[in-house]
Design an enzyme around this catalytic site. Structure first.
Site, PDB file in Angstrom:
ATOM      1  N   CYS A 221       0.805  -1.217   0.000  1.00  0.00           N
ATOM      2  CA  CYS A 221       0.000   0.000   0.000  1.00  0.00           C
ATOM      3  C   CYS A 221       0.838   1.266   0.000  1.00  0.00           C
ATOM      4  O   CYS A 221       0.293   2.361  -0.110  1.00  0.00           O
ATOM      5  CB  CYS A 221      -0.948   0.000   1.197  1.00  0.00           C
ATOM      6  SG  CYS A 221      -0.088  -0.173   2.757  1.00  0.00           S
ATOM      7  N   HIS A 361      -4.164   6.369   7.344  1.00  0.00           N
ATOM      8  CA  HIS A 361      -4.201   5.135   6.556  1.00  0.00           C
ATOM      9  C   HIS A 361      -5.442   4.334   6.956  1.00  0.00           C
ATOM     10  O   HIS A 361      -6.198   3.906   6.109  1.00  0.00           O
ATOM     11  CB  HIS A 361      -2.935   4.332   6.800  1.00  0.00           C
ATOM     12  CG  HIS A 361      -2.822   3.114   5.956  1.00  0.00           C
ATOM     13  ND1 HIS A 361      -2.877   3.144   4.584  1.00  0.00           N
ATOM     14  CD2 HIS A 361      -2.653   1.815   6.289  1.00  0.00           C
ATOM     15  CE1 HIS A 361      -2.733   1.916   4.104  1.00  0.00           C
ATOM     16  NE2 HIS A 361      -2.602   1.089   5.121  1.00  0.00           N
ATOM     17  N   HIS A 397      -9.777  -0.338   0.767  1.00  0.00           N
ATOM     18  CA  HIS A 397      -8.316  -0.305   0.696  1.00  0.00           C
ATOM     19  C   HIS A 397      -7.884  -0.668  -0.721  1.00  0.00           C
ATOM     20  O   HIS A 397      -8.022  -1.814  -1.158  1.00  0.00           O
ATOM     21  CB  HIS A 397      -7.736  -1.305   1.696  1.00  0.00           C
ATOM     22  CG  HIS A 397      -6.272  -1.175   1.903  1.00  0.00           C
ATOM     23  ND1 HIS A 397      -5.456  -0.415   1.084  1.00  0.00           N
ATOM     24  CD2 HIS A 397      -5.442  -1.710   2.846  1.00  0.00           C
ATOM     25  CE1 HIS A 397      -4.214  -0.484   1.514  1.00  0.00           C
ATOM     26  NE2 HIS A 397      -4.176  -1.268   2.569  1.00  0.00           N
TER      27      HIS A 397
END
Length: 457
Positions: A221, A361, A397
């Site tokens: 990520c 995040h 995500h």
């Protein structure tokens, strides 16, 4: 190690002796790495100029943004949906999920590449590559470089660095299936080229004739932030005048879901998918897989000024570290993430007191959300006045594209003066003593903001 790109957002015009010094908003992606990935971005506005590069050939500015998302392919529409608190999460219908423990995600529907990819290639390409090409071309249009305008720049001085966590995983899986069921003669000759992670950058460059640095980075990520970091360095070293950088991902497929489900990291809230991604909520049960692409046009200040480009941000610098702890988990105390945050702030001369916004995040995992909070608290002893939101509460995500999409959301927050809400805030963890912009957008003048991420299972 994980890079921490730093951006400075500005609303100034390309004029005067120093066009980026009157009003400053700084955006810093800080990236600490726990083997898998962790990253943070900070946005700053200050009346005191931080120490930074003054050579216009080495100052790196952002002149365009391009997006492909569950909310469509337009940057303004993307952020308007976020401001409205709209969830993009729903039941997956692109393949049979009836027997799976998780049957939903941030699936992109009705994606159109008309005018951006020719019909023949469009049918062959993995969605990961399609998203990359469309987002990249839209970023160029936003930078006033659409169509014939590209002929006005030196294409030998333009590079592409768009990464992905999983690459063309759909094409790869289809190829393996054909090999097993039908034999090697039924495998497409594009099996390998359209599966490998660098092909998005390569195809965009081939299509547009860009002959500068070209490759990809795959770092889970944190992928997009790594790409921003490396792209800026190519410009500063004089290897390119312009870089197209960001991330792309299309991991909603049987094998992609299966791997995450086997790791027991996905939410199983199948009865109410739109409330499944609930960062910092006591009842969170895992993250939600998303997909898309977020791309920035980065170029030297000198190059941007010469062509009269719209300057929307400036990249300032970075820092890197690694906690050397675990394959997927960050250290629970967040120590090395916090030290990376401090290094980033020190690198640009920003004080802790200036920080008043964090785009977290916040994946909605049990371990990850609190590890991130612990890291933030080690740096910011007082959370009064700091607002923090989570884009993933609405889009899920997006793995390798996450930092690209959230960088765009952060820049839009600075430009509009509005923070999008964190939705699904029903029963917040006591440790989260921040204003999480729960469920309703808030107007907020950003002084310093952070943009943080951790990849944890």
């Amino acid at each position: 190690m994980q890079p921490q790109p730093i951006l400075l957002q500005t609303q100034l015009h390309v004029s005067g002796l120093d066009p980026l010094r009157l009003r400053r908003h700084h955006l810093f992606p800080t990236n600490a790495k726990s083997t898998r990935s962790a990253w943070k971005t900070t946005v700053v506005m200050s009346t005191k100029a931080p120490k930074r590069q003054k050579d216009p050939k080495k100052r790196v500015v952002i002149t365009g943004m391009g997006v492909v998302s569950v909310f469509g392919n337009d940057v303004d529409t993307f952020y308007d949906k976020l401001l409205a608190g709209e969830s993009g999460i729903g039941l997956i219908d692109k393949f049979d999920v009836s027997n799976l423990p998780t049957r939903f995600g941030g699936q992109i529907r009705g994606f159109k590449s008309d005018g951006y990819i020719d019909g023949k290639n469009d049918k062959r390409l993995d969605d990961c590559l399609r998203y990359c090409i469309v987002a990249g071309k839209k970023a160029l249009e936003h930078a006033h470089l659409g169509g014939e305008k590209l002929s006005k720049i030196d294409k030998e001085r333009v590079g592409v660095l768009i990464g992905t966590g999983m690459g063309g995983i759909n094409v790869f899986c289809d190829g393996v299936e054909n090999l097993i069921e039908k034999g090697y003669r039924k495998i497409t000759p594009f099996f390998i080229p359209y599966s490998i992670t660098n092909m998005g950058s390569a195809l965009l460059a081939i299509d547009l004739g860009f002959m500068g640095p070209n490759y990809s980075i795959s770092s889970a990520c944190a992928t997009s932030n790594y790409c921003f970091f490396a792209a800026a360095n190519h410009i500063r070293r004089g290897e390119a005048d312009m870089m197209i950088a960001g991330g792309t991902e299309a991991g909603i497929c049987p094998i992609g879901l299966a791997c995450f489900m086997k790791s027991r990291v996905l939410s199983q809230r199948n009865d109410d998918p739109q409330t499944a991604s609930r960062p910092w909520d006591k009842d969170r049960d895992g993250f939600v897989v998303g997909e898309g692409a977020g791309v920035l046009v980065m170029e030297s200040l000198e190059h941007a000024m010469i062509r009269g480009a719209p300057i929307i941000a400036e990249y300032l610098g970075g820092a890197v570290n690694c906690d050397a702890y675990h394959v997927t988990d960050p250290h629970p105390d967040g120590l090395h993430v916090s030290s990376c945050i401090k290094s980033s702030l020190e690198d640009v001369g920003v004080s802790l007191e200036e920080v008043n916004y964090i785009n977290a995040h916040a994946t909605s995992t049990m371990a990850g959300d609190l590890a991130e909070i612990n890291a933030i608290k080690k740096v910011f002893k007082c959370t009064n006045g700091i607002k923090m939101n989570a884009t993933k509460s609405m889009i899920g995500h997006c793995m390798g594209a996450a930092a690209g999409l959230e960088a765009i959301a952060t820049i839009k927050a600075i430009q509009t003066g509005w923070l999008h809400p964190t939705i699904n805030q029903f029963n917040a963890e006591l440790a989260v003593d921040f204003d999480t912009v729960a469920d309703q957008k808030q107007q907020h003048e950003i002084n310093v903001g952070e943009f943080i991420g951790l990849m944890v299972f």
